[in-house]
Design a protein around this motif. Structure first.
Motif, PDB file in Angstrom:
ATOM      1  N   UNK A 157       0.870  -1.181   0.000  1.00  0.00           N
ATOM      2  CA  UNK A 157       0.000   0.000   0.000  1.00  0.00           C
ATOM      3  C   UNK A 157       0.903   1.225   0.000  1.00  0.00           C
ATOM      4  N   UNK A 158       0.724   2.175  -0.955  1.00  0.00           N
ATOM      5  CA  UNK A 158       1.645   3.318  -1.053  1.00  0.00           C
ATOM      6  C   UNK A 158       1.786   4.060   0.267  1.00  0.00           C
ATOM      7  N   UNK A 159       2.986   4.608   0.485  1.00  0.00           N
ATOM      8  CA  UNK A 159       3.241   5.348   1.717  1.00  0.00           C
ATOM      9  C   UNK A 159       2.275   6.520   1.888  1.00  0.00           C
ATOM     10  N   UNK A 160       1.938   7.167   0.776  1.00  0.00           N
ATOM     11  CA  UNK A 160       1.033   8.314   0.900  1.00  0.00           C
ATOM     12  C   UNK A 160      -0.344   7.868   1.392  1.00  0.00           C
ATOM     13  N   UNK A 161      -0.765   6.688   0.949  1.00  0.00           N
ATOM     14  CA  UNK A 161      -2.029   6.152   1.451  1.00  0.00           C
ATOM     15  C   UNK A 161      -1.909   5.804   2.927  1.00  0.00           C
ATOM     16  N   UNK A 162      -0.760   5.304   3.299  1.00  0.00           N
ATOM     17  CA  UNK A 162      -0.517   5.009   4.709  1.00  0.00           C
ATOM     18  C   UNK A 162      -0.652   6.276   5.554  1.00  0.00           C
ATOM     19  N   UNK A 170      -2.966  -8.131   0.799  1.00  0.00           N
ATOM     20  CA  UNK A 170      -2.414  -8.550  -0.486  1.00  0.00           C
ATOM     21  C   UNK A 170      -2.342 -10.069  -0.563  1.00  0.00           C
ATOM     22  N   UNK A 171      -2.731 -10.599  -1.711  1.00  0.00           N
ATOM     23  CA  UNK A 171      -2.590 -12.025  -1.989  1.00  0.00           C
ATOM     24  C   UNK A 171      -1.937 -12.177  -3.357  1.00  0.00           C
ATOM     25  N   UNK A 172      -1.040 -13.118  -3.476  1.00  0.00           N
ATOM     26  CA  UNK A 172      -0.365 -13.302  -4.760  1.00  0.00           C
ATOM     27  C   UNK A 172      -0.006 -14.758  -4.978  1.00  0.00           C
ATOM     28  N   UNK A 192      -4.282  -6.556  -4.493  1.00  0.00           N
ATOM     29  CA  UNK A 192      -4.096  -5.673  -3.347  1.00  0.00           C
ATOM     30  C   UNK A 192      -5.422  -4.974  -3.063  1.00  0.00           C
ATOM     31  N   UNK A 193      -6.005  -5.278  -1.905  1.00  0.00           N
ATOM     32  CA  UNK A 193      -7.282  -4.695  -1.511  1.00  0.00           C
ATOM     33  C   UNK A 193      -7.026  -3.607  -0.471  1.00  0.00           C
ATOM     34  N   UNK A 194      -7.187  -2.336  -0.864  1.00  0.00           N
ATOM     35  CA  UNK A 194      -6.922  -1.207   0.021  1.00  0.00           C
ATOM     36  C   UNK A 194      -8.198  -0.894   0.799  1.00  0.00           C
ATOM     37  N   UNK A 195      -8.027  -0.381   2.009  1.00  0.00           N
ATOM     38  CA  UNK A 195      -9.168  -0.202   2.911  1.00  0.00           C
ATOM     39  C   UNK A 195     -10.135   0.893   2.454  1.00  0.00           C
ATOM     40  N   UNK A 240      -6.615  -3.411  -6.509  1.00  0.00           N
ATOM     41  CA  UNK A 240      -5.676  -3.329  -7.626  1.00  0.00           C
ATOM     42  C   UNK A 240      -5.136  -4.716  -7.949  1.00  0.00           C
ATOM     43  N   UNK A 241      -5.364  -5.092  -9.212  1.00  0.00           N
ATOM     44  CA  UNK A 241      -4.793  -6.334  -9.734  1.00  0.00           C
ATOM     45  C   UNK A 241      -3.541  -5.992 -10.531  1.00  0.00           C
ATOM     46  N   UNK A 242      -2.517  -6.821 -10.390  1.00  0.00           N
ATOM     47  CA  UNK A 242      -1.301  -6.609 -11.177  1.00  0.00           C
ATOM     48  C   UNK A 242      -0.727  -7.953 -11.599  1.00  0.00           C
ATOM     49  N   UNK A 243      -0.044  -7.935 -12.726  1.00  0.00           N
ATOM     50  CA  UNK A 243       0.561  -9.152 -13.262  1.00  0.00           C
ATOM     51  C   UNK A 243       1.925  -8.818 -13.836  1.00  0.00           C
TER      52      UNK A 243
END
Length: 612
Positions: A438-443, A451-453, A473-476, A481-484
């Motif tokens: 989770x980005x620092x700015x969001x923190x 996160x699951x991968x 990545x499921x943010x609160x 966000x899905x990434x591959x």
């Protein structure tokens, strides 16, 4: 690849049969064993009889593959020779003969430091040692980590007789340990040509295995494997060829194939120390820790003077010691994108691995800290945690608990499982309940995320592989966000001191909602190609210094902003102080585009890891 780190090379240095030595004894004291002759009536005959008995014992010591028996025979011979040298009635010829033979007995007993001292005393006393004694002294100097002096002695032997097989092989290793791979390769390739008319003989096999391993030491593993397989067609079932083939297969990342080859070698030579040692290391690679440990412990007890056995046993004992990994990074950014990622970002962390519990469990402790400055203030991750790792038969599971020391102090869980299928496929899963992705700015906005991968890797060999990864990545704040990622690492060039590797990476991500108080592209894709060149600038046995150069470039596309060029350059130093400690540090500069704005970043990194 370091020849000094190769089990076959190290074992050769300790236990190769010194045929010149045996031949020298035979020339001086030809004839049948005198063990059954009646006691001599005169002093000269008695001295001759004792010397001949010692010669027989030295010859037998060099001919046996059993370390304990070889040492016992050598010690018996040394006792006889000591009595002759100390006898005030011994003739000068008897003393000279005894001192020469004593050198060979020390070689058989593997008392290399004593051998060097005895040889130097011979020279200072005005003796001119025969070639077989000079060769044994070269072996001792090589074992003592003085390849320059060893090479001088081997060249002396070859100056008298250029056809001496053992000294040509030994000179190859002495040059290799001076990192003179070019001259070493020429010597062994000439020997291959000179033994071409002796297929299947000991000299033919020795020349071809050494030439093959010369390629392996030079990071040309495919050619090494081909040479060994071709030699096995001429000498099927040969233990030495099978043993070397297993080593190369192991280095290529094929432990299952390597185990099959070393088991075949073991059938041919069940008591060979090098075969047993290699098999133990392969079993450890495969996660058969109990069996591997039992064999390594047995080998260490049975071979207290075998340098390589003791070194591998010491490496195994590191499982009972603490290990640390400390890493850090500092970055300075310019451009309007720093509002998204912060300026003067810092990150450092430590992982402390505890001694193993039994054969499969290892506790560990972690500390991770990262922060950056944003327009609205600073944000950070500052967490402590502990975990437990389990490994067995190429399966790895771990569970970790941690807690943030600032801001939202919820307890987080990290769990993962990895496994291999055959020599080429591996798979991994991972879950994080409180992810630092989770980005620092969001923190800084009191957001967190789970996160699951899942990942998979196919590795053909050391020069080609494919990695695939899919994460969620499921943010609160409700954003998912899905990434591959698909990466194709491959080796472009390999030699003794230079390895160049490339990687083609394709990455894409997609968010369930756009916007938010952090960088959050609705869709983006990047295509990059990176080249990394590792230059082994200096090496002396287990110590080395390398320089690493990285260049990467490509294109980044973001929905609504189009495509833009991106790039990266890095320069690093890598110091290896011994088998346990390594330091890596360097600087990098990168250029990327976020929401159409270009960011340029300069960073510095370091990594220190070791066992204590």
């Amino acid at each position: 690849m370091n020849a000094a780190a190769d089990p076959l090379h190290a074992q050769w240095r300790l236990t190769v049969v010194v045929f010149l030595a045996v031949g020298g004894i035979g020339l001086l004291f030809a004839g049948d064993s005198l063990a059954d002759q009646p006691p001599a009536k005169h002093s000269h005959e008695r001295h001759q009889h004792i010397g001949d008995q010692a010669a027989e014992e030295i010859r037998a010591a060099f001919q046996t593959d059993l370390t304990e028996q070889r040492h016992a025979l050598a010690e018996q011979a040394m006792e006889r020779l000591d009595s002759l040298i100390a006898d005030p009635g011994a003739s000068e010829t008897t003393i000279q003969r005894s001192r020469f033979d004593y050198i060979l007995a020390l070689r058989a007993r593997e008392r290399m430091a004593d051998l060097v001292q005895a040889y130097e005393h011979l020279l200072s006393d005005g003796y001119t040692p025969p070639t077989y004694v000079t060769e044994a002294a070269g072996d001792a100097w090589l074992h003592q980590g003085q390849p320059e002096r060893a090479a001088e002695l081997y060249r002396q032997v070859l100056a008298d007789d250029p056809s001496v097989h053992n000294s040509r092989i030994a000179l190859f290793y002495a040059l290799l340990e001076q990192e003179n791979h070019a001259d070493a390769a020429r010597i062994i390739d000439d020997l291959v040509q000179d033994t071409a008319d002796q297929p299947g003989s000991w000299h033919w096999i020795e020349a071809r295995t050494t030439a093959a391993m010369a390629r392996a030491y030079g990071n040309q593993l495919s050619e090494a494997e081909q040479r060994l397989e071709a030699a096995l067609l001429e000498a099927p079932g040969n233990a030495r060829l099978l043993r070397d083939l297993a080593t190369v297969q192991r280095w290529r990342g094929w432990p299952i194939q390597a185990l099959s080859s070393v088991d075949a070698a073991r059938q041919e030579a069940p008591d060979d120390v090098a075969v047993r040692l290699l098999r133990a290391n392969i079993l450890a690679d495969l996660g058969h820790f109990s069996e591997a440990g039992t064999e390594l412990e047995s080998l260490a007890v049975e071979n207290p003077d075998n340098l390589h056995v003791q070194r591998d046993h010491e490496a195994w004992q590191q499982r009972r010691r603490w290990a640390v990994n400390i890493h850090g990074e500092y970055g300075e950014s310019t451009g309007s994108a720093i509002a998204q990622f912060g300026s003067r970002d810092r990150a450092w962390g430590m992982r402390l691995n505890a001694p193993w519990l039994g054969d499969h469990l290892q506790p560990y402790f972690i500390f991770n800290f990262s922060d950056a400055t944003f327009p609205e203030g600073e944000a950070d991750y500052d967490r402590l945690g502990a975990g437990l790792s389990w490994r067995q038969q190429r399966r790895h599971a771990f569970l970790e608990l941690h807690r943030n020391r600032t801001g939202q102090a919820d307890v987080g869980v990290v769990a993962g499982y990895q496994w291999h299928h055959g020599d080429h496929w591996s798979f991994a899963t991972r879950y994080e309940s409180f992810s630092t992705d989770v980005p620092l700015r969001a923190r800084g906005q009191d957001l967190d995320g789970r996160k699951a991968e899942v990942g998979a890797r196919w590795q053909a060999h050391e020069s080609l592989g494919v990695r695939m990864n899919l994460s969620r990545l499921a943010i609160s704040d409700g954003n998912i966000r899905w990434s591959a990622l698909v990466a194709v690492p491959h080796r472009l060039r390999g030699s003794a001191h230079h390895v160049t590797e490339g990687s083609l990476d394709v990455y894409g991500s997609r968010a369930s909602q756009s916007g938010g108080p952090y960088f959050n592209p609705e869709r983006d894709v990047s295509l990059t190609y990176a080249i990394e060149h590792d230059w082994l600038t200096w090496r002396r046995y287990q110590q080395s210094f390398s320089q690493v150069f990285v260049l990467a470039g490509g294109s980044y596309w973001q929905d609504g902003f189009g495509a833009n060029a991106i790039g990266l350059a890095r320069y690093e130093h890598v110091w290896r102080f011994n088998t346990g400690w390594r330091l890596r540090y360097g600087v990098g500069v990168s250029s990327r585009v976020y929401d159409g704005d270009r960011e340029r970043r300069l960073d510095g990194r370091f990594l220190l890891e070791g066992v204590f």
